[in-house]
Design a protein around this motif. Sequence first.
Motif, PDB file in Angstrom:
ATOM      1  N   LEU A  36      50.986  67.677  57.002  1.00 33.50           N
ATOM      2  CA  LEU A  36      49.546  67.489  56.808  1.00 33.50           C
ATOM      3  C   LEU A  36      49.268  66.345  55.836  1.00 33.50           C
ATOM      4  N   THR A  37      50.056  66.286  54.774  1.00 29.64           N
ATOM      5  CA  THR A  37      49.861  65.200  53.800  1.00 29.64           C
ATOM      6  C   THR A  37      50.114  63.844  54.437  1.00 29.64           C
ATOM      7  N   ALA A  38      51.198  63.767  55.177  1.00 30.21           N
ATOM      8  CA  ALA A  38      51.519  62.496  55.844  1.00 30.21           C
ATOM      9  C   ALA A  38      50.438  62.115  56.845  1.00 30.21           C
ATOM     10  N   ALA A  39      49.896  63.114  57.520  1.00 29.34           N
ATOM     11  CA  ALA A  39      48.833  62.833  58.485  1.00 29.34           C
ATOM     12  C   ALA A  39      47.595  62.294  57.782  1.00 29.34           C
ATOM     13  N   ARG A  40      47.253  62.899  56.631  1.00 29.22           N
ATOM     14  CA  ARG A  40      46.104  62.390  55.860  1.00 29.22           C
ATOM     15  C   ARG A  40      46.337  60.950  55.431  1.00 29.22           C
ATOM     16  N   ARG A  41      47.525  60.665  54.932  1.00 33.53           N
ATOM     17  CA  ARG A  41      47.854  59.285  54.525  1.00 33.53           C
ATOM     18  C   ARG A  41      47.694  58.339  55.705  1.00 33.53           C
ATOM     19  N   LEU A  42      48.260  58.730  56.806  1.00 33.14           N
ATOM     20  CA  LEU A  42      48.252  57.868  57.990  1.00 33.14           C
ATOM     21  C   LEU A  42      46.827  57.539  58.417  1.00 33.14           C
ATOM     22  N   ALA A  74      44.171  57.651  56.479  1.00 38.30           N
ATOM     23  CA  ALA A  74      43.560  56.819  55.432  1.00 38.30           C
ATOM     24  C   ALA A  74      44.044  55.375  55.543  1.00 38.30           C
ATOM     25  N   ASP A  75      45.318  55.194  55.835  1.00 37.24           N
ATOM     26  CA  ASP A  75      45.889  53.845  55.840  1.00 37.24           C
ATOM     27  C   ASP A  75      45.590  53.071  57.114  1.00 37.24           C
ATOM     28  N   GLU A 100      42.464  56.681  64.870  1.00 37.53           N
ATOM     29  CA  GLU A 100      43.011  56.522  66.221  1.00 37.53           C
ATOM     30  C   GLU A 100      44.523  56.286  66.230  1.00 37.53           C
ATOM     31  N   LYS A 101      45.088  55.989  65.043  1.00 36.39           N
ATOM     32  CA  LYS A 101      46.534  55.765  64.964  1.00 36.39           C
ATOM     33  C   LYS A 101      47.313  57.052  64.725  1.00 36.39           C
ATOM     34  N   LEU A 102      46.600  58.148  64.535  1.00 32.14           N
ATOM     35  CA  LEU A 102      47.295  59.413  64.305  1.00 32.14           C
ATOM     36  C   LEU A 102      47.812  59.982  65.616  1.00 32.14           C
TER      37      LEU A 102
END
Lengths: 207, 207
Positions: free
Chosen positions: A23-29, A31-32, A36-38
Amino acid sequence: MTSGAANAPRRGRPPVTSRAEILTAARRLIADEGWEKLTVRRLARVLGIGTTTIYLHVRDRDDLLIQLINDAAGRSPRPDLPDDPRERVIVVALALHDALGEMPWAADVLAVDGEACLGRPGEDALWYVDEILSSAEEAGCTPERSGDLFVTLWFLMVGELLVQAGSARRKAKTPALDSEQNNALLDRDVFEVGVRSLVQGTLDHTD
Amino acid sequence: MTSGAANAPRRGRPPVTSRAEILTAARRLIADEGWEKLTVRRLARVLGIGTTTIYLHVRDRDDLLIQLINDAAGRSPRPDLPDDPRERVIVVALALHDALGEMPWAADVLAVDGEACLGRPGEDALWYVDEILSSAEEAGCTPERSGDLFVTLWFLMVGELLVQAGSARRKAKTPALDSEQNNALLDRDVFEVGVRSLVQGTLDHTD
DNA sequence: ACCTGAACACCGTTCAAGT
DNA sequence: ACCTGAACACCGTTCAAGT
């Protein structure tokens, strides 16, 4: 420490990741690189693990998104609730909007599975629903009217979030079209105006 | 007749399809197999033409969807407008909802490109916007308040359509969960209740 | 003048096999 | 006990080549 566990006797390969890490990595992704890149594949690549490992912690892509939204709703601070029940409805509706507004892409998921995010007991976000319904009744609504008000507020919020997400996406494609942030503020204001009108129109109704 | 044109001197290969044929085929495909099956590749396969030929008539997938929505809005009959401007706002809002409700997936596109469908002059659907704005002013709104009302009605409609599309999709996956059609009717009713409350709350406002 | 196959760069998801 | 590559069945879009 590297291979022996002190407490529970674990066996086999230790997990390479966890639900929380995903979940944390998904939030970062998001944000960064933007919502649409998730993708499942990208998320695994960012985490440095095999694509298919994600599926050990998440049923499918929709499940990932639902968990993400629930997480956000739980993380978001509860606002101070005013004594006036009518104002309370407004404050809670705005708080729900703010909690989900940080992830405007949420609208897509909420529409598909609103109940999965808010309606089921035990979920972090349930208090929003309860508070709006009980405040509306305290302000003089019948249970039926309270339900209608909640559903209408829900439509209004989902629509606003979706339009917001759309204009954000469009702005990302065509940069420097207008000013930057004040559009979001404007949307927030129009939303509040709408919520107030709706609450007034519902509560002042006599028949 | 097969190769010579009577009027304009055409040369080269005759077109294998047209914009109108593509839109019709797209409508059929959605009706037959559901909105999520409408892909450029599938559409070409249904038409029996090469995938890439689609791109001669349509800029990209989003453009196809926008044209489809515009088409639907133009095809939909205009309702009789009551004299009371307040009631007129409601009737037009419901008509717009009905026109788009036949394609509930429209919400996604509308959010991304609401202006492209409704806001630009020369589009079939523009009259909805004009009628709501001018009726609201006739009912006593300032232009600014009329704009807020329209935007809020827009949010409400987009949200309702999105949720409707979501529950339709969910029902397609898990069949025979409840009754069949009355859910749509119920949604329509809740939408109308919401529209009425919103209009009342906006027009009765005094400050 | 119009059409198209092949190619590019991706998706979500499954499942047999590996450590 | 946990992880993974390869495979399956798809996407949207481009562009050089064909008729």
